[in-house]
Design a protein around this motif. Structure first.
Motif, mmCIF file in Angstrom:
data_model
loop_
_atom_site.group_PDB
_atom_site.id
_atom_site.type_symbol
_atom_site.label_atom_id
_atom_site.label_comp_id
_atom_site.label_asym_id
_atom_site.label_seq_id
_atom_site.Cartn_x
_atom_site.Cartn_y
_atom_site.Cartn_z
ATOM 1 N N GLU A 191 0.797 -6.664 12.472
ATOM 2 C CA GLU A 191 -0.672 -6.789 12.368
ATOM 3 C C GLU A 191 -1.183 -6.085 11.115
ATOM 4 O O GLU A 191 -2.054 -6.589 10.414
ATOM 5 C CB GLU A 191 -1.350 -6.184 13.607
ATOM 6 C CG GLU A 191 -1.373 -7.127 14.792
ATOM 7 C CD GLU A 191 -1.614 -6.401 16.116
ATOM 8 O OE1 GLU A 191 -2.265 -5.329 16.099
ATOM 9 O OE2 GLU A 191 -1.136 -6.909 17.154
ATOM 10 N N ARG A 192 -0.598 -4.914 10.842
ATOM 11 C CA ARG A 192 -1.017 -4.179 9.630
ATOM 12 C C ARG A 192 -0.685 -4.994 8.376
ATOM 13 O O ARG A 192 -1.482 -5.064 7.432
ATOM 14 C CB ARG A 192 -0.340 -2.811 9.585
ATOM 15 C CG ARG A 192 -0.864 -1.936 8.450
ATOM 16 C CD ARG A 192 -0.219 -0.572 8.469
ATOM 17 N NE ARG A 192 -0.575 0.164 9.656
ATOM 18 C CZ ARG A 192 0.206 1.095 10.232
ATOM 19 N NH1 ARG A 192 1.372 1.394 9.709
ATOM 20 N NH2 ARG A 192 -0.190 1.718 11.302
ATOM 21 N N ASP A 193 0.498 -5.596 8.375
ATOM 22 C CA ASP A 193 0.872 -6.456 7.232
ATOM 23 C C ASP A 193 -0.179 -7.545 7.022
ATOM 24 O O ASP A 193 -0.618 -7.795 5.890
ATOM 25 C CB ASP A 193 2.212 -7.168 7.509
ATOM 26 C CG ASP A 193 3.408 -6.242 7.493
ATOM 27 O OD1 ASP A 193 3.353 -5.192 6.838
ATOM 28 O OD2 ASP A 193 4.410 -6.591 8.153
ATOM 29 N N ASP A 211 -10.346 2.157 2.714
ATOM 30 C CA ASP A 211 -9.745 1.119 3.579
ATOM 31 C C ASP A 211 -8.535 1.663 4.324
ATOM 32 O O ASP A 211 -8.204 1.204 5.415
ATOM 33 C CB ASP A 211 -9.316 -0.105 2.745
ATOM 34 C CG ASP A 211 -10.514 -0.937 2.297
ATOM 35 O OD1 ASP A 211 -11.568 -0.873 2.951
ATOM 36 O OD2 ASP A 211 -10.369 -1.642 1.276
ATOM 37 N N ILE A 212 -7.843 2.633 3.714
ATOM 38 C CA ILE A 212 -6.652 3.218 4.357
ATOM 39 C C ILE A 212 -7.016 3.780 5.733
ATOM 40 O O ILE A 212 -6.237 3.676 6.688
ATOM 41 C CB ILE A 212 -6.057 4.338 3.455
ATOM 42 C CG1 ILE A 212 -5.425 3.740 2.199
ATOM 43 C CG2 ILE A 212 -5.036 5.203 4.213
ATOM 44 C CD1 ILE A 212 -4.117 2.998 2.411
ATOM 45 N N GLN A 213 -8.201 4.350 5.831
ATOM 46 C CA GLN A 213 -8.624 4.974 7.100
ATOM 47 C C GLN A 213 -8.669 3.968 8.244
ATOM 48 O O GLN A 213 -8.419 4.316 9.389
ATOM 49 C CB GLN A 213 -10.002 5.635 6.942
ATOM 50 C CG GLN A 213 -10.016 6.790 5.967
ATOM 51 C CD GLN A 213 -9.077 7.921 6.381
ATOM 52 O OE1 GLN A 213 -8.884 8.187 7.558
ATOM 53 N NE2 GLN A 213 -8.473 8.578 5.406
ATOM 54 N N PHE A 244 0.839 -1.208 0.000
ATOM 55 C CA PHE A 244 0.000 0.000 0.000
ATOM 56 C C PHE A 244 0.875 1.259 0.000
ATOM 57 O O PHE A 244 0.573 2.227 -0.680
ATOM 58 C CB PHE A 244 -0.902 0.035 1.232
ATOM 59 C CG PHE A 244 -2.159 -0.788 1.116
ATOM 60 C CD1 PHE A 244 -2.330 -1.700 0.088
ATOM 61 C CD2 PHE A 244 -3.178 -0.643 2.042
ATOM 62 C CE1 PHE A 244 -3.497 -2.458 -0.009
ATOM 63 C CE2 PHE A 244 -4.340 -1.384 1.945
ATOM 64 C CZ PHE A 244 -4.502 -2.292 0.928
ATOM 65 N N CYS A 245 1.964 1.234 0.782
ATOM 66 C CA CYS A 245 2.832 2.425 0.866
ATOM 67 C C CYS A 245 3.370 2.800 -0.518
ATOM 68 O O CYS A 245 3.488 3.979 -0.844
ATOM 69 C CB CYS A 245 4.000 2.184 1.808
ATOM 70 S SG CYS A 245 3.531 1.743 3.492
ATOM 71 N N LEU A 246 3.690 1.783 -1.323
ATOM 72 C CA LEU A 246 4.216 2.063 -2.665
ATOM 73 C C LEU A 246 3.182 2.771 -3.533
ATOM 74 O O LEU A 246 3.523 3.617 -4.362
ATOM 75 C CB LEU A 246 4.674 0.759 -3.334
ATOM 76 C CG LEU A 246 6.034 0.260 -2.849
ATOM 77 C CD1 LEU A 246 6.183 -1.237 -3.112
ATOM 78 C CD2 LEU A 246 7.178 1.027 -3.521
ATOM 79 N N THR A 260 -3.221 4.221 12.494
ATOM 80 C CA THR A 260 -2.205 4.827 13.354
ATOM 81 C C THR A 260 -0.972 5.342 12.597
ATOM 82 O O THR A 260 -0.018 5.807 13.220
ATOM 83 C CB THR A 260 -1.721 3.808 14.419
ATOM 84 O OG1 THR A 260 -1.228 2.652 13.722
ATOM 85 C CG2 THR A 260 -2.847 3.402 15.358
ATOM 86 N N CYS A 261 -0.974 5.265 11.272
ATOM 87 C CA CYS A 261 0.213 5.699 10.512
ATOM 88 C C CYS A 261 0.257 7.218 10.391
ATOM 89 O O CYS A 261 -0.739 7.854 10.025
ATOM 90 C CB CYS A 261 0.219 5.059 9.126
ATOM 91 S SG CYS A 261 1.624 5.631 8.132
ATOM 92 N N SER A 262 1.433 7.780 10.610
ATOM 93 C CA SER A 262 1.570 9.243 10.578
ATOM 94 C C SER A 262 1.457 9.813 9.157
ATOM 95 O O SER A 262 1.265 11.005 8.981
ATOM 96 C CB SER A 262 2.906 9.647 11.195
ATOM 97 O OG SER A 262 3.955 9.002 10.513
ATOM 98 N N TRP A 263 1.596 8.958 8.149
ATOM 99 C CA TRP A 263 1.509 9.438 6.755
ATOM 100 C C TRP A 263 0.064 9.479 6.252
ATOM 101 O O TRP A 263 -0.226 10.056 5.211
ATOM 102 C CB TRP A 263 2.324 8.527 5.814
ATOM 103 C CG TRP A 263 3.779 8.464 6.135
ATOM 104 C CD1 TRP A 263 4.416 7.485 6.832
ATOM 105 C CD2 TRP A 263 4.789 9.420 5.793
ATOM 106 N NE1 TRP A 263 5.755 7.765 6.945
ATOM 107 C CE2 TRP A 263 6.010 8.942 6.316
ATOM 108 C CE3 TRP A 263 4.782 10.631 5.085
ATOM 109 C CZ2 TRP A 263 7.204 9.629 6.158
ATOM 110 C CZ3 TRP A 263 5.980 11.315 4.936
ATOM 111 C CH2 TRP A 263 7.171 10.811 5.467
ATOM 112 N N ARG A 264 -0.838 8.834 6.982
ATOM 113 C CA ARG A 264 -2.215 8.652 6.490
ATOM 114 C C ARG A 264 -2.893 9.982 6.165
ATOM 115 O O ARG A 264 -3.594 10.109 5.156
ATOM 116 C CB ARG A 264 -3.033 7.878 7.537
ATOM 117 C CG ARG A 264 -4.469 7.615 7.127
ATOM 118 C CD ARG A 264 -5.188 6.782 8.167
ATOM 119 N NE ARG A 264 -5.119 7.358 9.502
ATOM 120 C CZ ARG A 264 -5.931 8.301 9.956
ATOM 121 N NH1 ARG A 264 -6.903 8.758 9.195
ATOM 122 N NH2 ARG A 264 -5.791 8.771 11.179
HETATM 123 S S1 SF4 Z 1 -1.038 5.234 5.526
HETATM 124 FE FE1 SF4 Z 1 1.073 4.679 6.138
HETATM 125 S S2 SF4 Z 1 1.147 2.409 6.256
HETATM 126 FE FE2 SF4 Z 1 -0.733 3.006 5.165
HETATM 127 S S3 SF4 Z 1 -0.153 2.884 3.021
HETATM 128 FE FE3 SF4 Z 1 0.151 5.014 3.660
HETATM 129 S S4 SF4 Z 1 2.287 5.192 4.315
HETATM 130 FE FE4 SF4 Z 1 1.777 3.009 4.199
#
Ligand code: SF4
Length: 138
Positions: free
Chosen positions: A71-73, A105-107, A10-12, A112-116
């Motif tokens: 867990e996220r993986d 789904d990202i939400q 997902f990050c990619l 808890t990801c700081s990039w979200r």
């Molecule tokens: S929100 Fe964070 S963990 Fe999720 S896909 Fe984006 S960068 Fe990766």
């Protein structure tokens, strides 16, 4: 062949050239460009730290071994209908994203990801739905 853990798939999709350090960004940009140019690149899905985690900076907290990241993986692989140990083409990973994932789904999976909050990962999934593939990094 490249080795990737679940959440990096997902990050990619949301990658726009931002990252934890110069070295991390260089490594991720190289992989991103390779996948963008050659979607027939083979990927092996692995459990735990992968070749992107290898460049995670030594400074600060190393989160790649945290239970929450494992867990996220697992949640992301389950959502994609994929399993650890599987080897497949990047283009097939994109097909699974198109079939089984929606941008919102990202939400939940990345709560808890700081990039979200940048919104780029949702955008990346949307662009896969639109058949655009990975976005070019400039
Ligand atoms: S929100 Fe964070 S963990 Fe999720 S896909 Fe984006 S960068 Fe990766």
């Amino acid at each position: 062949m490249y080795k990737l853990r679940g959440h990096q798939l997902f990050c990619l999709l949301g990658y726009r050239g931002m990252g934890y350090s110069q070295e991390y960004v260089k490594n991720m940009t190289q992989l991103h460009q390779k996948l963008r140019r050659d979607p027939m690149t083979k990927i092996k899905l692995v459990n735990g730290p992968d070749q992107l985690c290898e460049k995670y900076p030594n400074s600060g907290e190393y989160h790649c071994q945290n239970d929450s990241i494992y867990e996220r993986d697992a949640v992301i692989l389950e959502k994609l209908g994929l399993n650890i140990g599987q080897i497949l083409y990047w283009k097939d990973i994109e097909l699974h994203v198109k079939k089984y994932v929606v941008p919102s789904d990202i939400q939940t999976v990345c709560e808890t990801c700081s990039w979200r909050s940048y919104g780029v990962c949702e955008e990346g999934i949307q662009e896969i739905h639109e058949g655009k593939g990975l976005r070019e990094i400039r």
